[in-house]
Design a protein around this motif. Sequence first.
Motif, mmCIF file in Angstrom:
data_model
loop_
_atom_site.group_PDB
_atom_site.id
_atom_site.type_symbol
_atom_site.label_atom_id
_atom_site.label_comp_id
_atom_site.label_asym_id
_atom_site.label_seq_id
_atom_site.Cartn_x
_atom_site.Cartn_y
_atom_site.Cartn_z
ATOM 1 N N ARG A 47 66.197 37.250 59.458
ATOM 2 C CA ARG A 47 66.771 38.318 59.140
ATOM 3 C C ARG A 47 68.280 37.620 58.764
ATOM 4 O O ARG A 47 68.753 36.791 59.420
ATOM 5 C CB ARG A 47 67.195 39.354 60.271
ATOM 6 C CG ARG A 47 66.154 40.657 60.235
ATOM 7 C CD ARG A 47 66.643 41.699 60.865
ATOM 8 N NE ARG A 47 65.508 42.814 61.042
ATOM 9 C CZ ARG A 47 65.135 43.585 60.033
ATOM 10 N NH1 ARG A 47 65.997 43.533 58.818
ATOM 11 N NH2 ARG A 47 64.312 44.509 60.005
ATOM 12 N N ASP A 105 65.098 42.447 65.555
ATOM 13 C CA ASP A 105 65.628 43.820 65.702
ATOM 14 C C ASP A 105 66.968 44.068 66.830
ATOM 15 O O ASP A 105 67.866 44.420 66.389
ATOM 16 C CB ASP A 105 64.896 44.790 65.498
ATOM 17 C CG ASP A 105 63.739 44.865 64.115
ATOM 18 O OD1 ASP A 105 64.166 44.010 63.626
ATOM 19 O OD2 ASP A 105 62.741 45.369 64.069
ATOM 20 N N SER A 153 69.233 44.277 53.873
ATOM 21 C CA SER A 153 67.957 44.876 53.914
ATOM 22 C C SER A 153 67.012 43.679 53.792
ATOM 23 O O SER A 153 67.033 42.895 52.992
ATOM 24 C CB SER A 153 68.157 45.877 52.571
ATOM 25 O OG SER A 153 66.639 46.173 52.356
ATOM 26 N N GLU A 204 68.711 49.125 58.362
ATOM 27 C CA GLU A 204 69.414 48.239 57.431
ATOM 28 C C GLU A 204 70.447 48.795 56.613
ATOM 29 O O GLU A 204 70.196 49.921 56.100
ATOM 30 C CB GLU A 204 68.302 47.315 56.734
ATOM 31 C CG GLU A 204 67.217 46.801 57.541
ATOM 32 C CD GLU A 204 66.071 46.355 56.757
ATOM 33 O OE1 GLU A 204 65.269 45.628 57.087
ATOM 34 O OE2 GLU A 204 65.848 46.958 55.600
ATOM 35 N N VAL A 211 73.618 44.550 58.485
ATOM 36 C CA VAL A 211 72.458 43.949 58.540
ATOM 37 C C VAL A 211 71.888 44.191 56.998
ATOM 38 O O VAL A 211 71.536 45.140 56.745
ATOM 39 C CB VAL A 211 71.433 44.523 59.470
ATOM 40 C CG1 VAL A 211 70.110 44.133 59.737
ATOM 41 C CG2 VAL A 211 72.226 44.781 60.871
#
Length: 803
Positions: free
Chosen positions: A227, A383, A399, A203, A397
């Motif tokens: 996410r 992911d 965290s 991340e 991306v």
Amino acid sequence: MLVSYNWLKDFLNMDGVDPYALAEKLSRSGVEIASTVHPEDGVSKLVVGHILTCEKIEGTHLNKTTVDVGEDEARQIVCGAPNVAAGQDVIVALPGARLPGGIKIKKGKLRGIESNGMICGLQELGFSDSVVPPKYADGIWVFHDPDLKPGDSVFAALGMDDYVLDFDITPNRADTSSMEGAAYEVGALIDQKPKIEDVVLKEDGADWTGDFTAVADEKIAPKYYLRKLTGVKIAESPLWMQARLWNAGIRPINNVVDATNYVMLLTGQPMHAYDAKLFDNTKKIEVRLAKEGEKLQLLNEKEINLDPQDIVITDGEQAVGLAGVMGGLNSEVTEETTDVILEAAVFDPALTRKAALRHDNRTDASALFEKGINWDNTQKALDICALILRANAGATVLSGEIKASDLDKEAVVITTTASRTNKILGTDLSMDEIVKILGKLNFPVAVNGDEYTVTVPNRRWDIFIDSDIFEEVGRIYGYDNIKSTHPATGELIGGYAADEVKARHLRQLLEGQGLSETINYSLTSEELATTFVKKALAPVKVNWPLNSARTTMRQNLICGLLDTVAYNFARKQTELQLFENGRVYDMEGGDYHEHEHLAAAYVGLAGESNWQHKDEVVDFYYVKGQLEDVFEMIGVKDVEYRAEAIKGMHPTRTAGIYVNDEYIGLIGQIAPVLAMTDKNFAGKEIYVYELNLDALLPLMAKGVKSKPAPKYPAVQRDLSILVDEDVTNAQVESCIKENAGKYLVSVEVIDVYQGAHLAAGKKSLAYRLTFLNEAETLTDAVVTKATDNVQAALEEKLEANIR
């Protein structure tokens, strides 16, 4: 599930593994392969071209371009695509190229301007409309890959060098509904362990989870992960990804949507991407059952009334998606999107299936959820998708991730024995052989004497009991290797030669039309032997004829049919439809020859007389229609009828039959003068046709391909025109078909008039044009555009007046 052979190479060493042999092996192991398609088959000489110049041709929709195709000189190509422009890298079909459907590209002229090739769209290469990106749906394809150079073959770049295996998956084998699942299956058959890599995501943005909440009911969504990514730049996906998507039957949209679809194909885990700005006010996502009276407009713009048993994704207030089926239009990722929230989840399969059926909106995602998915891939899919968007969309991306629900799935453990395995299967496998087979499936096994225990991976959620293990052992061992108890016999099965099979099929078709088969003498008079043929050859005479009427071997079958007609007329049977399949004989170049022919004769009424309808008398057009039905059923195309003067036939009601300029037979009325020689024929019109099967059989299709009836309605438009009387129907139909576009399926003449109300030398023709798009409902705009093009072409090419 459409499985890419080239994509399988990412997981397995496929050297020496023939795609077609693999398909056969998979089918024999219990995973049926409906088809194996090589998109490159039948297509040739397609290269990358760089457009140097593009000039509009005045008064037309066409453009004159010069294109660098990697040769010493650029080629001039005329292109009518609306999106063609200088500086583009495009697909060019060189002269001599082959396109799907047997189309061959030739040098030619358009509006008097020389064109040395063709700039292609994906549809012209055989791609379905359903997978062509919207941006290129009505025009040519444009490459954006700097590695492609003029003259390079396009097949690898477009994924056409691939082999696509259609896994016809039954509900119990939904584990093969992903590339990873297919790789495990193929690996078991070729004794390799797939390379399934772990995903490590780093991340690189600030934590976003502090001011955002997500709530999910574990009963309806046992796993629900989120996410967030920022700084997303919406664009086209890389060509390699688009090629993998359309080979799997999915239309590329943009780099965000494509990433979610790609991950779904890879892992079997459906995903969704939300435009994050939708949640700016509430800072919340809630997964719940819908409330009474709630509505939702889906991504396909369909508005639905939600049912209390529908699982919905909400922003805490209003629904933004139908869980497991489709997202809402209000959450769509658009060109203005900069931040996205990725969702990976597991939803209740029964509720998902019922919602998809209830709202008539079954999708790839709902099909996966209703059959079950691998719970172990939820995190991995989330992911991988983030990694892809970082690489392809410049995303950051953030965290942290939010897990609104996160139930674990307990592994299935099955204990059984080798002796029971062999008893059920009828085999004599040792424990080592059983363990080796299960090892090919990557199933952990523990052995204790005759007993063994299998720990079933979560990716095989179809296995629950020992019988499931026995099935796996049996199919990987090979059903063909299990000894059969059926007695062996020495019987041989006979069969017909290929041409005889085709001839028998033709006879069956004529019998199906109501014709009766006859068998006549091969001997006739010398006069009749050389009548009813376009070009009479030297007659074959017998040395000792029985009588003057049987002196010569026939060169046609019509003479024998006329004998049968006369025989029936003499016995008051005047409604006849007869045919004969037999040999004719001639001598040419000093050698004797035999030829297979088929002939038919019609006289009287087209059907039985009945008080409910007006009797239809057989005429030239009825017989021609019967023959055209036969040609259609045997797959013979491009049939042309030309007025001919043939001995024994009516001077103005006779035509020669040609296919690709090759004479294959005749059709018409027996000459009245000849019919008058027999008093039984008085006042009767006898129509016949005769076909040379030596020329026709090689043109017959190998088999009839069936397809489902269209799901979408056809659209009909009538067109009436005024043309010169010497303009033929064939010219008009040809002009219509050339300009009506790809959705025209039939052209039918519905009226012909020539008389007092028209100017001398003119005739009025009316046609019915039928349009059909098998992929979606046609709009009025598309059909109107097609008919406008047809009218313009008729006015220009045939000087027709539209009435």
